[in-house]
Structure formats: structure tokens, C-alpha cells
Design an enzyme around this catalytic site. Structure first.
Site, PDB file in Angstrom:
ATOM      1  N   ASP A  83      -0.168  -1.962  -4.687  1.00 26.32           N
ATOM      2  CA  ASP A  83       0.158  -2.093  -6.106  1.00 26.32           C
ATOM      3  C   ASP A  83      -1.099  -1.999  -6.964  1.00 26.32           C
ATOM      4  OD1 ASP A  83       3.126  -2.674  -6.411  1.00 26.32           O
ATOM      5  OD2 ASP A  83       2.596  -4.086  -4.846  1.00 26.32           O
TER       6      ASP A  83
ATOM      7  N   SER B  36       5.089   1.371  -4.110  1.00 24.33           N
ATOM      8  CA  SER B  36       3.798   1.326  -3.417  1.00 24.33           C
ATOM      9  C   SER B  36       3.948   1.614  -1.923  1.00 24.33           C
ATOM     10  CB  SER B  36       3.138  -0.042  -3.611  1.00 24.33           C
ATOM     11  OG  SER B  36       3.912  -1.073  -3.024  1.00 24.33           O
ATOM     12  N   HIS B  37       5.190   1.572  -1.401  1.00 26.69           N
ATOM     13  CA  HIS B  37       5.435   1.858   0.010  1.00 26.69           C
ATOM     14  C   HIS B  37       6.353   3.066   0.186  1.00 26.69           C
ATOM     15  CE1 HIS B  37       3.844  -2.216   0.328  1.00 26.69           C
ATOM     16  NE2 HIS B  37       3.574  -1.935   1.577  1.00 26.69           N
TER      17      HIS B  37
END
Length: 336
Positions: free
Chosen positions: A186, A44-45
Site C-alpha cells: 500500500d 496492492s495484491h
């Protein structure tokens, strides 16, 4: 899935950022952050976050060529004005002075103002523990999270991160978590993949628990641990907002004005020097910390970040995988 080496992923990230108009300094700092996330399988990053960078720039909510200004504010405080750019370059500009002040004073603070933020804090924490310093960092975000007992978004996901350096080349002890039940990124990934989310992550616009990521993105996330996570989130709003002269999560969302860009706010980072605190007893007390870690592992528990470090070893050898749809989207943005 599309497989590539970390080197290929970095080339892609830089191509996207350059093609969209970011200058070389911003591109370098931003690409390092997203590649670190992808390398450690914090999806997610990782490369996915480039989409947020591009969307934020298109919305006019970030300065693509911002040059941070560093201010030696006080004996124990350094301030960096990010000038409306992303936080990464501002952090790099302030890190040397933060480190020097921590070694001199024992403890020092870095306040980053007027920055746009999207990345995991552990990347910055690890840069500080690499200097042999203990680190703590936090920041607000957008008002996406309902306080405990509430039913409307008011708080940010408000991450809190901590790092402890370890001897003999061991990876540091680091944790980095949102004070919401899960990072908003997420939930966005679940939405992209049309997957339901677990119960307890969020509520819909009517305040009802929902496992539909679209409903939660339109409603509110929940804090972890009920009132305890909520209290920590409020603390972060205060010490990384009003205390450093910057925005709360609600004010950041108001500034966004429906653009859907990355949050605009400040960040507070603390660095502490164990040697300055402990002097000649440094080795003794650092060894006691190692005894604590060993006792945790002996019970079959894992230390925070162990999964990341294992993933790092693997991806450095084997490369990374991202959904083919994401790769095609990024390739179009890079004009490849």
C-alpha cells in the site's frame, strides 16, 4: 483508468508470466492469486504484483520452473519444499495432504519451505475453509518494520490470517492483516501515485515519523497497536521461521542482498476440523458461532472480508479497473 473483464485480466496476467519465462504450472498458480486480489479489489495484491514477480525473476531470486516436493513428515505435519519457487504452487501441492491429515487428526500443519512470497494469505485460507475446515496461516517477509520502541527495520510485515467456514453457502469469516500498520504494497502504491501516507504508518531513516512514502520505504514501517502488534510479529518470526526450519525476515532481506526482490522464507499453515473436535455436537456449536456473527452485524458492525465479498460480486459482473499506466506497463511485459 483501464477497464477490463476478469477473463481479460487473467489473459493479461498469464501473458506477462509466460513471456517472462515462468512455466505453465507456476503461471497458472500465480495468475490465480493476482486475479483473486484484483477481483476482490485488494489492489496492492492484484495485477500490480506481477511487477514484483517479474522483478524477482530478473534478479535471479525465484525459480521460474520450480517443481515443489511434498514430504509426509509426521502424522500431523506435511512439509512442502517449494524449491525456490513462489509459494502458490507449493501450497496447492500440499493442500490435499493437509486436508486429509486434519480430518484424521483433528488438527494438522503445513510447513512450506524455500518459497518466494508476495500474495495475500486469505486466498489460501479460503481454499481451506472451502473444505469445511478452520484455518490459520502466517509468514515472515523482509525486515521492513521496526519493533515497538525501535527505530530500525528488523521485523517483517508478517501477516496473520484466520478463516472460519460457515453453513448454507455463506462466505467464510476471514481476516488477513499485516502486523505492520499497513502492508508495504500500500505504501508502494502511494509512492507510485505521489500521494502522502497517513501519520503512524512509518518512520524515515532518522527514526522520525513521516508521511512521505519514499522516506518510509527508505526507513521503516511501524507495527499496528504498538507493543501488541510488535509481539505478534515476533511470534510469527518464530513459528514461521526457526520452528519450521526457515529464515527470519532479517535473514530474508540479507539473502535478497539489495536486489529488491520479493521475500524468500517459509510459511506455516494450520487446519482444524470442527467435526473432529465436536462430533455429534457440531451443528449446535456451529450455530452458536452464527449467533455471534449475527450479534456483531446487529450492532451495525461489519465482519472482516465483507467488503471483499461485496467487491467480488460487483467485479464478476462489471469487470475491474486498473491505472492506464499499469496496464501499459503490463502490456509491454506481456509483449502484446
Amino acid at each position: 483508468m483501464h477497464r477490463m473483464s476478469l477473463e481479460e485480466a487473467e489473459v493479461l496476467a498469464k501473458a506477462v508470466l509466460n513471456a517472462q519465462g515462468f512455466n505453465q504450472e507456476q503461471t497458472q498458480a500465480l495468475s490465480q492469486a493476482v486475479i483473486a486480489g484484483q477481483r476482490d479489489e485488494c489492489h496492492s495484491h492484484g495485477l500490480y504484483r506481477l511487477l514484483n514477480c517479474v522483478k524477482t525473476l530478473a534478479a535471479g531470486k525465484v525459480v521460474a520452473n520450480a517443481q515443489p516436493e511434498v514430504h509426509d513428515h509426521a502424522p500431523g505435519i506435511v512439509r512442502v519444499d517449494a524449491k525456490g519457487g513462489f509459494s502458490q504452487l507449493a501450497f496447492e501441492a500440499g493442500l490435499p495432504i493437509l486436508t486429509a491429515k486434519a480430518r484424521e487428526q483433528g488438527i494438522a500443519a503445513l510447513a512450506i519451505n524455500h518459497c518466494v512470497h508476495f500474495s495475500a494469505l486469505w486466498v489460501e485460507i479460503e481454499a481451506i475453509t472451502d473444505q469445511g475446515l478452520v484455518a490459520l496461516a502466517c509468514n515472515p517477509s523482509h525486515a521492513w518494520v521496526a519493533p515497538a520502541g525501535g527505530n530500525r527495520p528488523l521485523l517483517g510485515t508478517n501477516p496473520l490470517a484466520f478463516g472460519w467456514p460457515r453453513p448454507n453457502g455463506q462466505p467464510p469469516f476471514i481476516f488477513d492483516f499485516a502486523t505492520s500498520a499497513i502492508a508495504r504494497g500500500d505504501i508502494e502504491l502511494h509512492h507510485r501515485e505521489n500521494k502522502p501516507i497517513p501519520e503512524g504508518w512509518g518512520i524515515d531513516r532518522l527514526g522520525q515519523h513521516s508521511q512521505n512514502p519514499a522516506d518510509v520505504l527508505d526507513g521503516a514501517l511501524l507495527t499496528f497497536g504498538g507493543h501488541k502488534g510488535s509481539a505478534l510479529s515476533i511470534m510469527i518470526e518464530l513459528i514461521a521461521g526457526p520452528l519450521i526450519g526457515d529464515l527470519t525476515s532479517a535473514e530474508s532481506l540479507a539473502y535478497d542482498d539489495g536486489a529488491g526482490a520479493s521475500p524468500y522464507h517459509g510459511e506455516l499453515i494450520l487446519a482444524m476440523d470442527p467435526e473432529r473436535f465436536l462430533g455429534s455436537t457440531l451443528e449446535d456449536y456451529m450455530a452458536r458461532a452464527e449467533d455471534l456473527f449475527s450479534s456483531i452485524i446487529a450492532q451495525g458492525a461489519r465482519l472482516p472480508s465483507q467488503r471483499r465479498y461485496t467487491a467480488r460480486q460487483r467485479t464478476q459482473k462489471e469487470g475491474i479497473s486498473i491505472p492506464e499506466s499499469l496496464y501499459q506497463e503490463l502490456s509491454r511485459l506481456a509483449r502484446l
